[in-house]
Design a protein around this motif. Structure first.
Motif, PDB file in Angstrom:
ATOM      1  N   ARG A  34       0.833  -1.201   0.000  1.00 37.60           N
ATOM      2  CA  ARG A  34       0.000   0.000   0.000  1.00 37.60           C
ATOM      3  C   ARG A  34       0.866   1.249   0.000  1.00 37.60           C
ATOM      4  NH1 ARG A  34      -3.457   2.145   5.123  1.00 37.60           N
ATOM      5  NH2 ARG A  34      -4.479   3.927   4.118  1.00 37.60           N
ATOM      6  N   ARG A  35       1.734   1.345   0.993  1.00 38.85           N
ATOM      7  CA  ARG A  35       2.664   2.484   1.065  1.00 38.85           C
ATOM      8  C   ARG A  35       4.108   2.064   0.817  1.00 38.85           C
ATOM      9  NH1 ARG A  35      -0.581   4.175   5.774  1.00 38.85           N
ATOM     10  NH2 ARG A  35      -1.608   6.167   5.300  1.00 38.85           N
ATOM     11  N   LEU A  36       4.409   0.803   1.079  1.00 41.13           N
ATOM     12  CA  LEU A  36       5.783   0.341   1.048  1.00 41.13           C
ATOM     13  C   LEU A  36       5.960  -0.827   0.091  1.00 41.13           C
ATOM     14  CD1 LEU A  36       6.475   0.272   4.920  1.00 41.13           C
ATOM     15  CD2 LEU A  36       7.138   2.075   3.314  1.00 41.13           C
ATOM     16  N   ARG A  37       7.121  -0.862  -0.552  1.00 40.52           N
ATOM     17  CA  ARG A  37       7.519  -2.012  -1.364  1.00 40.52           C
ATOM     18  C   ARG A  37       8.696  -2.670  -0.683  1.00 40.52           C
ATOM     19  NH1 ARG A  37      11.350  -3.198  -5.246  1.00 40.52           N
ATOM     20  NH2 ARG A  37      12.209  -1.072  -5.175  1.00 40.52           N
ATOM     21  N   LEU A  38       8.582  -3.955  -0.382  1.00 46.10           N
ATOM     22  CA  LEU A  38       9.657  -4.661   0.294  1.00 46.10           C
ATOM     23  C   LEU A  38      10.823  -4.875  -0.673  1.00 46.10           C
ATOM     24  CD1 LEU A  38      10.715  -6.223   2.790  1.00 46.10           C
ATOM     25  CD2 LEU A  38       9.632  -8.271   1.827  1.00 46.10           C
ATOM     26  N   VAL A  39      12.018  -4.502  -0.230  1.00 45.82           N
ATOM     27  CA  VAL A  39      13.228  -4.681  -1.031  1.00 45.82           C
ATOM     28  C   VAL A  39      14.087  -5.797  -0.455  1.00 45.82           C
ATOM     29  CG1 VAL A  39      15.315  -3.567  -1.929  1.00 45.82           C
ATOM     30  CG2 VAL A  39      13.203  -2.241  -1.679  1.00 45.82           C
ATOM     31  N   VAL A  40      14.327  -5.762   0.857  1.00 45.64           N
ATOM     32  CA  VAL A  40      15.132  -6.781   1.544  1.00 45.64           C
ATOM     33  C   VAL A  40      14.458  -7.092   2.867  1.00 45.64           C
ATOM     34  CG1 VAL A  40      17.333  -7.312   2.662  1.00 45.64           C
ATOM     35  CG2 VAL A  40      17.313  -6.076   0.489  1.00 45.64           C
ATOM     36  N   ASP A  41      14.305  -8.373   3.175  1.00 45.02           N
ATOM     37  CA  ASP A  41      13.756  -8.774   4.466  1.00 45.02           C
ATOM     38  C   ASP A  41      14.873  -9.403   5.305  1.00 45.02           C
ATOM     39  OD1 ASP A  41      11.952  -9.050   6.451  1.00 45.02           O
ATOM     40  OD2 ASP A  41      10.909 -10.785   5.599  1.00 45.02           O
ATOM     41  N   GLY A  42      14.721  -9.318   6.611  1.00 40.70           N
ATOM     42  CA  GLY A  42      15.725  -9.869   7.515  1.00 40.70           C
ATOM     43  C   GLY A  42      15.630  -9.191   8.874  1.00 40.70           C
ATOM     44  N   ASP A  43      16.692  -9.293   9.673  1.00 42.60           N
ATOM     45  CA  ASP A  43      16.703  -8.599  10.965  1.00 42.60           C
ATOM     46  C   ASP A  43      16.537  -7.103  10.779  1.00 42.60           C
ATOM     47  OD1 ASP A  43      17.032 -10.963  12.317  1.00 42.60           O
ATOM     48  OD2 ASP A  43      19.211 -10.809  12.438  1.00 42.60           O
ATOM     49  N   VAL A  44      17.086  -6.604   9.676  1.00 41.29           N
ATOM     50  CA  VAL A  44      16.855  -5.223   9.251  1.00 41.29           C
ATOM     51  C   VAL A  44      16.201  -5.286   7.884  1.00 41.29           C
ATOM     52  CG1 VAL A  44      17.896  -2.993   8.737  1.00 41.29           C
ATOM     53  CG2 VAL A  44      18.895  -4.439  10.529  1.00 41.29           C
ATOM     54  N   SER A  45      14.944  -4.848   7.812  1.00 39.86           N
ATOM     55  CA  SER A  45      14.215  -4.897   6.549  1.00 39.86           C
ATOM     56  C   SER A  45      14.296  -3.551   5.851  1.00 39.86           C
ATOM     57  CB  SER A  45      12.755  -5.275   6.776  1.00 39.86           C
ATOM     58  OG  SER A  45      12.654  -6.608   7.226  1.00 39.86           O
ATOM     59  N   LEU A  46      14.413  -3.610   4.545  1.00 40.92           N
ATOM     60  CA  LEU A  46      14.494  -2.404   3.724  1.00 40.92           C
ATOM     61  C   LEU A  46      13.243  -2.287   2.867  1.00 40.92           C
ATOM     62  CD1 LEU A  46      15.922   0.005   2.308  1.00 40.92           C
ATOM     63  CD2 LEU A  46      17.042  -1.691   0.825  1.00 40.92           C
ATOM     64  N   PHE A  47      12.644  -1.113   2.890  1.00 37.00           N
ATOM     65  CA  PHE A  47      11.452  -0.830   2.095  1.00 37.00           C
ATOM     66  C   PHE A  47      11.706   0.422   1.258  1.00 37.00           C
ATOM     67  CE2 PHE A  47      10.197  -2.741   6.111  1.00 37.00           C
ATOM     68  CZ  PHE A  47       9.367  -3.776   5.728  1.00 37.00           C
ATOM     69  N   GLU A  48      11.003   0.498   0.153  1.00 39.75           N
ATOM     70  CA  GLU A  48      10.989   1.719  -0.647  1.00 39.75           C
ATOM     71  C   GLU A  48       9.571   2.270  -0.628  1.00 39.75           C
ATOM     72  OE1 GLU A  48      12.412   3.434  -5.000  1.00 39.75           O
ATOM     73  OE2 GLU A  48      12.223   1.264  -4.689  1.00 39.75           O
ATOM     74  N   LEU A  49       9.472   3.571  -0.400  1.00 41.58           N
ATOM     75  CA  LEU A  49       8.158   4.197  -0.378  1.00 41.58           C
ATOM     76  C   LEU A  49       7.549   4.188  -1.774  1.00 41.58           C
ATOM     77  CD1 LEU A  49       8.777   7.183   2.021  1.00 41.58           C
ATOM     78  CD2 LEU A  49       6.897   5.574   2.219  1.00 41.58           C
ATOM     79  N   MET A  50       6.314   3.734  -1.872  1.00 42.24           N
ATOM     80  CA  MET A  50       5.610   3.724  -3.144  1.00 42.24           C
ATOM     81  C   MET A  50       5.020   5.104  -3.415  1.00 42.24           C
ATOM     82  SD  MET A  50       3.705   0.029  -2.648  1.00 42.24           S
ATOM     83  CE  MET A  50       2.947   0.094  -4.271  1.00 42.24           C
ATOM     84  N   PRO A  51       4.830   5.447  -4.667  1.00 38.79           N
ATOM     85  CA  PRO A  51       4.228   6.756  -4.988  1.00 38.79           C
ATOM     86  C   PRO A  51       2.875   6.883  -4.299  1.00 38.79           C
ATOM     87  CG  PRO A  51       5.089   5.722  -6.972  1.00 38.79           C
ATOM     88  CD  PRO A  51       5.160   4.686  -5.887  1.00 38.79           C
ATOM     89  N   GLU A  52       2.637   8.069  -3.792  1.00 37.55           N
ATOM     90  CA  GLU A  52       1.367   8.304  -3.122  1.00 37.55           C
ATOM     91  C   GLU A  52       0.233   8.273  -4.128  1.00 37.55           C
ATOM     92  OE1 GLU A  52      -0.321  11.293   0.368  1.00 37.55           O
ATOM     93  OE2 GLU A  52       1.366  11.884  -0.889  1.00 37.55           O
ATOM     94  N   PRO A  53      -0.842   7.544  -3.843  1.00 35.30           N
ATOM     95  CA  PRO A  53      -1.944   7.465  -4.795  1.00 35.30           C
ATOM     96  C   PRO A  53      -2.507   8.853  -5.105  1.00 35.30           C
ATOM     97  CG  PRO A  53      -2.203   5.852  -3.027  1.00 35.30           C
ATOM     98  CD  PRO A  53      -1.094   6.773  -2.618  1.00 35.30           C
ATOM     99  N   SER A  54      -2.743   9.097  -6.389  1.00 37.41           N
ATOM    100  CA  SER A  54      -3.320  10.387  -6.767  1.00 37.41           C
ATOM    101  C   SER A  54      -4.765  10.444  -6.303  1.00 37.41           C
ATOM    102  CB  SER A  54      -3.243  10.556  -8.284  1.00 37.41           C
ATOM    103  OG  SER A  54      -3.927   9.484  -8.935  1.00 37.41           O
ATOM    104  N   ARG A  55      -5.137  11.638  -5.874  1.00 34.04           N
ATOM    105  CA  ARG A  55      -6.497  11.849  -5.363  1.00 34.04           C
ATOM    106  C   ARG A  55      -7.348  12.505  -6.440  1.00 34.04           C
ATOM    107  NH1 ARG A  55      -5.189  14.211   0.727  1.00 34.04           N
ATOM    108  NH2 ARG A  55      -3.976  12.385   1.451  1.00 34.04           N
ATOM    109  N   THR A  56      -8.407  11.828  -6.815  1.00 33.10           N
ATOM    110  CA  THR A  56      -9.312  12.383  -7.825  1.00 33.10           C
ATOM    111  C   THR A  56     -10.386  13.196  -7.134  1.00 33.10           C
ATOM    112  OG1 THR A  56     -10.622  10.377  -7.728  1.00 33.10           O
ATOM    113  CG2 THR A  56      -8.893  10.479  -9.393  1.00 33.10           C
ATOM    114  N   PRO A  57     -10.712  14.343  -7.679  1.00 33.05           N
ATOM    115  CA  PRO A  57     -11.759  15.187  -7.048  1.00 33.05           C
ATOM    116  C   PRO A  57     -13.111  14.523  -7.099  1.00 33.05           C
ATOM    117  CG  PRO A  57     -11.131  16.038  -9.220  1.00 33.05           C
ATOM    118  CD  PRO A  57     -10.190  14.900  -8.943  1.00 33.05           C
TER     119      PRO A  57
END
Length: 328
Positions: free
Chosen positions: A305-328
């Motif tokens: 939803r907000r995060l994309r998993l890049v590396v999992d482990g004792d220290v996990s790395l995520f990349e922030l996904m683009p914020e969904p555009s809001r339609t009026p």
């Protein structure tokens, strides 16, 4: 001479004092209680990292700082003071006596100040000298003690060289012995890194990722705020911009954000993270002793939803996904 040195020091430090006035007006202040935490004690002046002095450490038990000036420095400085006290009025020039007395005074006063507010001198200077509260760690006066003792030691070495004038071989022999003794007494043991955590795969991957700001969790506040230095050190593995950091002064807006970031994975955290421009997020799971609830929530709610998993482990790395555009 001392007055001139003080004037030069004031002139050189002025560019740093002016910004300090601004943050002090914002409410930043240091107290004597802060200074007590970083004061030296008498054991500090016997604590040494040198291999030759390891035998002293078990005798000390505990110490606050490591300020032992060195056996050679102490020996030669003591010889200078002893010779000066026993010398006849004509044996020393008046200027020489004054210089030696000056550095003895410097060493004494610096050692006194290094013991912090409870010893008296630091508290007196704290209340009377402008900007003295900038010196939060009284133990750092121990460096001045070593400097003054080194100057006193140099007098003895110079005196010996003078007595060996005309004896070239003896001067060389003395110099060689002095160098060897200096190397022996200055040798430190190898760093013990046996208890250091292995490099996390997340950091190895970050070093290969496109550049972007990183924020690491937990985001420490309060008494644990110094632990941001762990993230700062580990940033040398990837050299990405880091939203974590440690300093004595925290601007009001940064402090307000830190209170929110400390509640991770509270949904309000993401507003701050995006406003601060973060691209990557790491989570150190071993610092979340909650039975995996934080992990379960993050993977069940935020990943995809907000995060994309890049590396999992004792220290996990995520990349922030683009914020969904809001339609009026």
């Amino acid at each position: 001479l001392a007055a001139g040195a003080l004037a030069v020091a004031a002139l050189v430090t002025m560019p740093f004092l002016i910004p300090y006035v601004g943050i002090r007006d914002e409410g930043f202040a240091r107290s004597l209680d802060d200074a007590r935490l970083f004061s030296a004690d008498w054991r500090s002046y016997f604590a040494s990292p040198k291999l030759l002095h390891e035998w002293m450490l078990p005798l000390l038990g505990s110490w606050r700082k490591v300020l032992f000036p060195g056996a050679l420095v102490l020996a030669f400085a003591a010889a200078t003071v002893t010779v000066t006290l026993r010398a006849k009025p004509g044996d020393f020039s008046a200027g020489g006596r004054r210089v030696i007395a000056f550095y003895v005074s410097v060493a004494t006063l610096a050692a006194w100040a290094s013991f912090g507010p409870d010893a008296g001198l630091y508290a007196l200077l704290f209340h009377t000298l402008p900007f003295f509260e900038l010196i939060r760690a009284p133990g750092r006066f121990g460096v001045i003690v070593t400097l003054a003792l080194s100057v006193l030691a140099a007098y003895s070495i110079a005196w010996i060289f003078e007595r060996l004038a005309g004896w070239r071989r003896r001067r060389r022999a003395f110099l060689g012995v002095l160098v060897i003794l200096t190397l022996i007494t200055s040798t430190v043991g190898p760093l013990d890194l046996s208890d250091r955590r292995p490099v996390a795969r997340a950091y190895q991957r970050l070093a290969q990722m496109p550049r972007g700001p990183l924020i690491e969790f937990p985001y420490f506040i309060g008494p644990d705020r110094h632990r941001h230095t762990e993230y700062m050190l580990e940033s040398t593995l990837h050299w990405l911009p880091l939203l974590n950091g440690y300093s004595d002064h925290m601007p009001p807006e940064t402090y307000a954000d830190s209170l929110i970031l400390n509640t991770f994975p509270n949904p309000q955290v993401w507003d701050v993270v995006r406003r601060r421009g973060a691209r990557y997020v790491t989570v150190h799971w071993y610092d979340y002793p909650d039975g995996g609830r934080t992990r379960a929530y993050l993977f069940g709610t935020e990943v995809g939803r907000r995060l994309r998993l890049v590396v999992d482990g004792d220290v996990s790395l995520f990349e922030l996904m683009p914020e969904p555009s809001r339609t009026p």
